[in-house]
Design an enzyme around this catalytic site. Structure first.
Site, mmCIF file in Angstrom:
data_model
loop_
_atom_site.group_PDB
_atom_site.id
_atom_site.type_symbol
_atom_site.label_atom_id
_atom_site.label_comp_id
_atom_site.label_asym_id
_atom_site.label_seq_id
_atom_site.Cartn_x
_atom_site.Cartn_y
_atom_site.Cartn_z
ATOM 1 N N TYR A 182 29.710 -12.201 -11.724
ATOM 2 C CA TYR A 182 28.304 -12.931 -12.604
ATOM 3 C C TYR A 182 27.593 -12.206 -13.388
ATOM 4 O O TYR A 182 28.176 -11.868 -14.559
ATOM 5 C CB TYR A 182 27.487 -12.999 -11.767
ATOM 6 C CG TYR A 182 26.472 -14.775 -11.389
ATOM 7 C CD1 TYR A 182 27.224 -16.084 -12.188
ATOM 8 C CD2 TYR A 182 25.381 -13.601 -11.338
ATOM 9 C CE1 TYR A 182 25.992 -16.419 -11.680
ATOM 10 C CE2 TYR A 182 24.320 -15.123 -11.187
ATOM 11 C CZ TYR A 182 24.536 -16.142 -11.926
ATOM 12 O OH TYR A 182 23.623 -17.403 -12.408
ATOM 13 N N ARG A 196 27.723 -23.617 -25.119
ATOM 14 C CA ARG A 196 26.661 -22.391 -25.419
ATOM 15 C C ARG A 196 26.427 -21.619 -24.254
ATOM 16 O O ARG A 196 26.139 -21.500 -22.810
ATOM 17 C CB ARG A 196 25.448 -23.199 -25.167
ATOM 18 C CG ARG A 196 24.224 -22.307 -25.366
ATOM 19 C CD ARG A 196 22.895 -22.762 -24.880
ATOM 20 N NE ARG A 196 22.482 -23.219 -23.548
ATOM 21 C CZ ARG A 196 22.232 -22.058 -22.510
ATOM 22 N NH1 ARG A 196 21.718 -20.807 -22.641
ATOM 23 N NH2 ARG A 196 22.560 -22.619 -21.129
ATOM 24 N N LYS A 225 29.996 -19.060 -11.504
ATOM 25 C CA LYS A 225 29.014 -19.530 -10.035
ATOM 26 C C LYS A 225 29.950 -19.769 -9.453
ATOM 27 O O LYS A 225 29.269 -19.873 -8.016
ATOM 28 C CB LYS A 225 28.995 -20.204 -11.496
ATOM 29 C CG LYS A 225 27.980 -19.978 -12.370
ATOM 30 C CD LYS A 225 27.062 -20.336 -11.929
ATOM 31 C CE LYS A 225 25.927 -20.209 -13.288
ATOM 32 N NZ LYS A 225 24.181 -19.837 -13.075
ATOM 33 N N GLU A 251 26.882 -27.135 -16.059
ATOM 34 C CA GLU A 251 27.017 -25.409 -16.832
ATOM 35 C C GLU A 251 27.240 -24.877 -17.949
ATOM 36 O O GLU A 251 27.945 -25.398 -18.808
ATOM 37 C CB GLU A 251 27.447 -24.706 -16.310
ATOM 38 C CG GLU A 251 26.955 -22.626 -16.087
ATOM 39 C CD GLU A 251 25.458 -22.727 -15.031
ATOM 40 O OE1 GLU A 251 25.122 -21.905 -15.410
ATOM 41 O OE2 GLU A 251 25.305 -23.368 -13.710
ATOM 42 N N ASP A 252 26.311 -24.538 -19.095
ATOM 43 C CA ASP A 252 25.988 -23.976 -19.824
ATOM 44 C C ASP A 252 26.751 -24.976 -21.166
ATOM 45 O O ASP A 252 27.813 -24.205 -22.432
ATOM 46 C CB ASP A 252 27.328 -22.263 -20.122
ATOM 47 C CG ASP A 252 26.258 -21.298 -19.730
ATOM 48 O OD1 ASP A 252 25.214 -21.762 -19.295
ATOM 49 O OD2 ASP A 252 26.881 -20.671 -19.895
ATOM 50 N N ASP A 304 22.289 -26.798 -13.927
ATOM 51 C CA ASP A 304 21.793 -25.547 -13.887
ATOM 52 C C ASP A 304 20.747 -25.067 -14.671
ATOM 53 O O ASP A 304 19.905 -24.133 -14.700
ATOM 54 C CB ASP A 304 23.330 -24.320 -12.956
ATOM 55 C CG ASP A 304 22.490 -23.506 -12.784
ATOM 56 O OD1 ASP A 304 21.107 -24.109 -11.757
ATOM 57 O OD2 ASP A 304 23.141 -22.411 -12.802
ATOM 58 N N ASP A 305 21.550 -24.962 -16.076
ATOM 59 C CA ASP A 305 20.605 -25.047 -16.722
ATOM 60 C C ASP A 305 19.577 -25.102 -17.493
ATOM 61 O O ASP A 305 18.422 -24.992 -17.695
ATOM 62 C CB ASP A 305 21.729 -24.361 -18.342
ATOM 63 C CG ASP A 305 22.386 -24.177 -18.339
ATOM 64 O OD1 ASP A 305 22.954 -23.140 -18.512
ATOM 65 O OD2 ASP A 305 23.398 -24.919 -18.452
ATOM 66 N N ASN A 337 20.217 -14.200 -20.666
ATOM 67 C CA ASN A 337 21.494 -13.654 -20.662
ATOM 68 C C ASN A 337 22.407 -13.746 -21.279
ATOM 69 O O ASN A 337 22.305 -14.409 -22.613
ATOM 70 C CB ASN A 337 22.123 -13.919 -19.528
ATOM 71 C CG ASN A 337 21.422 -14.039 -17.721
ATOM 72 O OD1 ASN A 337 20.443 -13.171 -17.550
ATOM 73 N ND2 ASN A 337 20.885 -15.334 -17.295
#
Length: 605
Positions: free
Chosen positions: A128, A181, A199, A270-271, A293-294, A447
């Site tokens: 992760y 992203r 994830k 996600e992303d 989640d972001d 991150n």
């Protein structure tokens, strides 16, 4: 000694999860097909009776190696790798560790997840954050075998049939990205598949989602990364990203296909780049059981940290509304944090949206402080633009630098979600010493590690030894003067998203509401004891991740029931859910966590 300690730990875990241990598993394969399937392969652990039943006799060495022996052999190999790579660059060591874990994942999922669960503190940074970013950057060269599903712009009109190519009859959790992203690394196209894989590994390890019921998904709509388009090893579509209705039609088709086959699956986005993150969240959140989640996971973890910072500063929680908070980064994560923090403040005061409670926030992007004078002001950032009302600071103009804002506002907290490594520089951190709080809080949440706004060492060196520090990626605690310790808090989404997903799944929620997300954040915030808070510890050890997830998941279940969004799960109907106490709900969540053990295999044609 470590072997004895681990054995004792395993025994306790086995006792805890014995009620959920699976019975015989029906397989439709024999011989080498079993050995090549990581879901069912036990390597040299097949007993003689299974070797006869499954046509394996003669295909394996005659000696039977127990699960514990296999576990110990792998750990010995891993520690040998650690010893052999000492002195090598961090990136080389991290990828070497990822490779050895990935080879086990490819071969034997049961052993892989048991190793991961028992050593989660050591292995989470490998599978992760932060190593997953390095893996995504190099995915073309690291690819060995497919994992998950890929839906591309070339598959339009075919996704409803494609979804049935996935071999698992039941899927509980889907994590999907378009690779636009990835962490703070930007557009990595199809190489972003590493994020859903990582994830979902955390979902299995932290939330006990059955590894045969997870699905990583890549929506390959092209890439605008010219370097990737020219890379011979790039595995995705070699075309610019789709935009507008063309893009949305691809996501629409995937969502309909996934929901048609697995209507109870929870889908985590996600992303996605900011514009599509907000667009898809609003487009789907009332139609499907999904969350981003972001936006929402990051917001929940940040809110838990902000509430903890208030306690660490020696103030009651109700004083959260008086905190001056500077947020650097106006992307999906930054706006998500501000929205959730604003709603928390409004609830604490019992006020309406119109009273400008949100003026405790100062939002900056790459062009500096965002005010109402900003040209082409992004609608998502507009509610947090400065300019009018109470709480304004004299001399702060549109585009003011971070240093100017910190010097004049004297904030209690600076929170970074900018993706710009080092933006909290020496001058900014020194300015935080003049914060209106004796314990200024610095949240460097971007991150991977290279994108963190500052390091832990710099935060304590320049902002002072009384600072409170949190980061998205792991850093080591800092040794201060007089034997004191500067504690590093990893404010990572891994503390929340597994519990949010598990709670939504086990309640059978129709959708994931703001109330469910808020309950998850408040549960995490209350997890830390006052004693730890006084030390500057805002988040628990990742070693407790299953216990944390149990608590968070139960709070989500209770809220889904209270908001009448729950429809029940498997044999647990809504009436039964309503009758359960908080403790009974936690027990229900814990009982439904999958734990990796070898199941007896029975062949059926």
């Amino acid at each position: 000694m470590w072997k004895l300690a681990r054995a004792a730990c395993n025994l306790r875990q086995l006792r805890r999860y014995s009620a959920a241990m699976p019975g015989p598993c029906i397989v439709h394969k024999r011989g080498t097909d079993i050995l090549h399937d990581p879901w069912f392969n036990k390597d040299t652990g097949f007993p003689l009776t299974e070797r006869d039943r499954l046509g394996l006799r003669g295909l394996l060495p005659p000696r039977i190696i127990s699960f514990e022996q296999q576990y110990e052999r792998f750990m010995n190999s891993y520690h040998s790798l650690e010893n052999n790579t000492r002195g090598e660059p961090d990136s080389v060591v991290s990828l070497a560790k990822w490779r050895i874990l990935n080879r086990l994942h490819d071969r034997n999922e049961t052993l892989y997840y048991r190793v991961l669960i028992d050593n989660i503190k050591d292995f989470a940074p490998i599978i992760y954050t932060p190593t997953v970013g390095l893996v995504c950057e190099n995915y073309g060269g690291l690819f060995r075998r497919p994992r998950g599903m890929y839906f591309s712009g070339k598959d339009k009109g075919e996704m409803m049939s494609m979804i049935y190519n996935w071999p698992s009859q039941k899927v509980d959790m889907i994590v999907v990205t378009d690779g636009s992203r990835i962490l703070g690394l930007g557009d990595l196209g199809v190489q972003g598949i590493g994020i859903p894989i990582g994830k979902l590994d955390m979902y299995v390890a932290a939330a006990g989602i059955n590894s045969q019921r997870i699905l990583p998904v890549m929506l390959d709509v092209g890439t605008n990364n010219q370097k990737l388009l020219e890379d011979n090893l790039y595995l995705g579509l070699r075309q610019p990203r789709l935009e507008g209705n063309e893009y949305l039609s691809i996501v629409d088709e995937f969502m309909e296909a996934a929901h048609t086959r697995w209507p109870k699956a929870v889908i985590q986005f996600e992303d996605f780049q900011m514009k599509w993150a907000f667009e898809t969240l609003q487009r789907y959140r009332r139609r499907f059981c999904m969350f981003n989640d972001d936006i929402q996971g990051t917001a929940g973890v940040a809110l838990a940290g902000l509430l903890g910072a208030v306690r660490a500063q020696g103030r009651p929680l109700k004083d959260f509304v008086k905190q001056k908070i500077v947020v650097v980064g106006a992307g999906s994560a930054g706006i998500g944090v501000l929205n959730m923090a604003k709603h928390a403040a409004l609830r604490m005061t019992g006020s309406s949206e119109d009273n400008e409670t949100h003026n405790q926030f100062w939002l900056l992007d790459k062009d500096g402080l965002i005010t109402k004078d900003r040209r082409n002001l992004d609608p998502a950032a507009a509610p947090f633009a400065r300019g009018f009302g109470k709480g304004e600071v004299e001399g702060l103009q549109e585009g003011a630098s971070l240093l100017e804002v910190v010097e004049k506002v004297k904030p209690h907290v600076i929170l970074g979600l900018s993706g710009v490594g080092g933006v909290f520089d020496k001058q900014v951190l020194k300015a935080m010493q003049k914060s209106d709080s004796p314990r200024p809080a610095i949240f460097a949440m971007s991150n991977p590690t290279t994108k963190a706004e500052c390091t832990a060492a710099d935060a304590f060196k320049y902002a002072g030894e009384n600072a409170i520090f949190a980061s998205g990626s792991p850093f080591e605690n800092v040794t201060l003067g007089n034997g004191k310790v500067g504690y590093v808090n990893q404010a990572n989404n891994m503390y929340l998203f597994p519990g949010i997903g598990l709670g939504a799944l086990l309640s059978g929620a129709r959708l994931i509401s703001d109330g469910m997300l808020q309950a998850a954040a408040e549960c995490l915030a209350s997890y830390i004891t006052d004693e730890d808070i006084r030390k500057g510890i805002l988040f628990p050890s990742i070693s407790s991740i299953r216990h944390i997830t149990t608590k968070v998941g139960a709070s989500v279940v209770c809220t889904a029931v209270a908001e009448e969004l729950a429809e029940g799960h498997d044999d647990m109907d809504v009436k039964q859910l309503k009758q359960m106490s908080k403790e009974e709900t936690e027990d229900y969540v814990a009982r439904n966590m999958w734990y990796p053990v070898y199941s007896p295999l029975v062949h059926e044609k």
